[in-house]
Design a protein around this motif. Structure first.
Motif, PDB file in Angstrom:
ATOM      1  N   THR A 100      37.321  31.700  44.675  1.00 47.57           N
ATOM      2  CA  THR A 100      38.773  31.642  44.850  1.00 47.57           C
ATOM      3  C   THR A 100      39.433  31.084  43.592  1.00 47.57           C
ATOM      4  O   THR A 100      38.785  30.427  42.770  1.00 47.57           O
ATOM      5  CB  THR A 100      39.167  30.748  46.041  1.00 47.57           C
ATOM      6  OG1 THR A 100      38.644  29.432  45.823  1.00 47.57           O
ATOM      7  CG2 THR A 100      38.661  31.313  47.352  1.00 47.57           C
ATOM      8  N   ILE A 120      45.778  37.907  48.836  1.00 47.33           N
ATOM      9  CA  ILE A 120      44.723  38.913  48.734  1.00 47.33           C
ATOM     10  C   ILE A 120      45.195  39.989  47.761  1.00 47.33           C
ATOM     11  O   ILE A 120      46.160  40.695  48.037  1.00 47.33           O
ATOM     12  CB  ILE A 120      44.393  39.520  50.110  1.00 47.33           C
ATOM     13  CG1 ILE A 120      44.134  38.413  51.154  1.00 47.33           C
ATOM     14  CG2 ILE A 120      43.193  40.444  50.004  1.00 47.33           C
ATOM     15  CD1 ILE A 120      43.969  38.938  52.577  1.00 47.33           C
ATOM     16  N   VAL A 151      41.937  34.866  47.007  1.00 44.94           N
ATOM     17  CA  VAL A 151      40.531  35.161  47.289  1.00 44.94           C
ATOM     18  C   VAL A 151      40.037  36.261  46.353  1.00 44.94           C
ATOM     19  O   VAL A 151      40.651  37.317  46.227  1.00 44.94           O
ATOM     20  CB  VAL A 151      40.325  35.551  48.771  1.00 44.94           C
ATOM     21  CG1 VAL A 151      41.213  36.714  49.189  1.00 44.94           C
ATOM     22  CG2 VAL A 151      38.865  35.869  49.051  1.00 44.94           C
ATOM     23  N   TYR A 153      37.540  38.533  46.361  1.00 42.02           N
ATOM     24  CA  TYR A 153      36.562  39.145  47.260  1.00 42.02           C
ATOM     25  C   TYR A 153      35.655  40.140  46.534  1.00 42.02           C
ATOM     26  O   TYR A 153      35.985  40.686  45.478  1.00 42.02           O
ATOM     27  CB  TYR A 153      37.280  39.835  48.418  1.00 42.02           C
ATOM     28  CG  TYR A 153      38.349  40.838  48.001  1.00 42.02           C
ATOM     29  CD1 TYR A 153      38.023  42.162  47.695  1.00 42.02           C
ATOM     30  CD2 TYR A 153      39.691  40.459  47.922  1.00 42.02           C
ATOM     31  CE1 TYR A 153      38.995  43.069  47.315  1.00 42.02           C
ATOM     32  CE2 TYR A 153      40.662  41.366  47.538  1.00 42.02           C
ATOM     33  CZ  TYR A 153      40.315  42.673  47.242  1.00 42.02           C
ATOM     34  OH  TYR A 153      41.285  43.574  46.863  1.00 42.02           O
ATOM     35  N   SER A 168      37.621  37.659  52.728  1.00 39.97           N
ATOM     36  CA  SER A 168      38.951  37.119  52.957  1.00 39.97           C
ATOM     37  C   SER A 168      39.022  36.386  54.291  1.00 39.97           C
ATOM     38  O   SER A 168      39.658  35.326  54.399  1.00 39.97           O
ATOM     39  CB  SER A 168      40.005  38.233  52.902  1.00 39.97           C
ATOM     40  OG  SER A 168      39.792  39.190  53.925  1.00 39.97           O
ATOM     41  N   GLY A 192      45.602  44.711  49.156  1.00 40.70           N
ATOM     42  CA  GLY A 192      45.831  43.373  49.701  1.00 40.70           C
ATOM     43  C   GLY A 192      46.785  43.386  50.875  1.00 40.70           C
ATOM     44  O   GLY A 192      46.657  42.575  51.798  1.00 40.70           O
TER      45      GLY A 192
END
Length: 349
Positions: A100, A120, A151, A153, A168, A192
């Protein structure tokens, strides 16, 4: 780890090549001229040529990696410069084992000190990794004094569905332990934006408390080429261009054979029961957005399920263009609209 900001970086204008000769001469490959309703700064973006990025079709893992790495490098320079400009600290870490980036403005308003936004990033599940994926959130942190957790990801094609949404959701569940679900808003654009909806679907499915609010910009709510704007804004959207190249390739790489109508892939197909559980939601698009149909289809579904939801469709803007030009007044108006929604439905409720 704290990201050190360089002394000087020249910001690109949305990574676009701008018409130097104006919009006087049109060809079949050019977009419509910017209307007089836009600022001169945003008109530069609207009159720009479509960049080649979303017209590429990677043929190998090496090509996917090169594309993602080049995008990440350009994005990192942009995000780092924005953080310096708006005095936002970027701290890298891990939450629940997921990488993160936490954005902390120089000042956090008193009524926001116990709140956090989970951001996101977009990028078709294939682009946007690293600190470069924080740029959109940096504006919100710096202009309106929010603490934001971004995040980072896992992404396709190395990590297809459901890796991204698992990451997430893992971060969300960890943040609940610290803040409480009602003190977390979830925010994202494009991929996102879709993942923002999917996170609420995951919370409903797992019988976990919903976040306090959602902000979903131009969500990729249907990964298949279904919806009017995929066709009528083909070649009109000067960010994405069309569906049939990188977007289609990204959908295939991420879904990896899974049904594109799975609500955890295309949330527009979520059940009424799950949608009725959604918190207050803001949706955002533009009249030239290739994903406009994704956005309005999702909005209608939320309205029919009695969700407190607002929709903003910006004049003449293509996909996510509302935050890509750091000098346009429309960009700052956009963040003011987001802040007003959050103040009303998240901060003061």
């Amino acid at each position: 780890m704290t990201i050190k900001h360089p002394l000087k970086i020249t910001l690109p204008l949305a990574f676009l090549t701008v018409f130097t000769a104006g919009c006087a001469v049109q060809t079949e490959h050019d977009n419509f001229c910017a209307p007089s309703t836009l600022s001169k700064e945003m008109a530069l973006s609207v009159n720009a040529k479509t960049p080649p990025l979303w017209q590429t079709v990677p043929q190998s893992m090496d090509e996917w990696h090169t594309l993602a790495d080049n995008f990440a490098k350009a994005g990192a320079a942009n995000a780092t410069a924005l953080a310096q400009k708006y005095n936002v600290d970027i701290s890298e870490g891990k939450i629940g084992g997921v990488r993160t980036f936490t954005l902390t403005p120089s000042k956090v308003d008193v009524d926001k000190k116990d709140k956090v936004i989970l951001y996101i990033h977009g990028g078709g599940y294939v682009l946007g990794q690293g600190v470069g994926g924080t740029a959109e959130a940096i504006y919100l942190a710096g202009l309106h004094n929010y603490k934001i957790v971004c995040v980072d990801y896992r992404m396709a094609p190395d990590y297809p569905f459901p890796a991204a949404i698992e990451d997430s959701f893992t971060v969300y569940k960890e943040l609940i332990k610290e803040y409480g679900a009602e003190n977390i808003a979830v925010f994202g654009t494009s991929t996102g934006g879709a993942m923002t909806f999917i996170l609420s679907l995951q919370a409903h499915d797992a019988e976990i408390a919903q976040p306090g609010a959602l902000v979903s910009g131009t969500p990729w709510a249907d990964l298949d080429k279904i919806g009017d704007s995929y066709f009528v804004n083909d070649g009109v959207d000067n960010i994405l261009g069309n569906y049939d190249h990188l977007i289609k390739s990204a959908a295939k790489a991420y879904a990896n054979g899974a049904d594109l109508k799975d609500p955890f892939i295309s949330p527009v197909y979520a059940s009424d029961e799950a949608l009725r559980d959604f918190p207050p939601t803001l949706l955002i698009s533009g009249t030239r957005d290739l994903f406009l149909s994704n956005t309005v289809r999702m909005h209608k579904r939320l309205l029919l399920n009695d969700v407190n939801t607002d929709l903003v469709v910006y004049e003449a803007l293509s996909h996510a263009q509302y935050y890509l030009n750091s000098s346009a007044p429309e960009t700052f108006e956009h963040y003011e609209i987001v802040d007003k929604f959050l103040e009303k439905n998240f901060i003061k409720k």
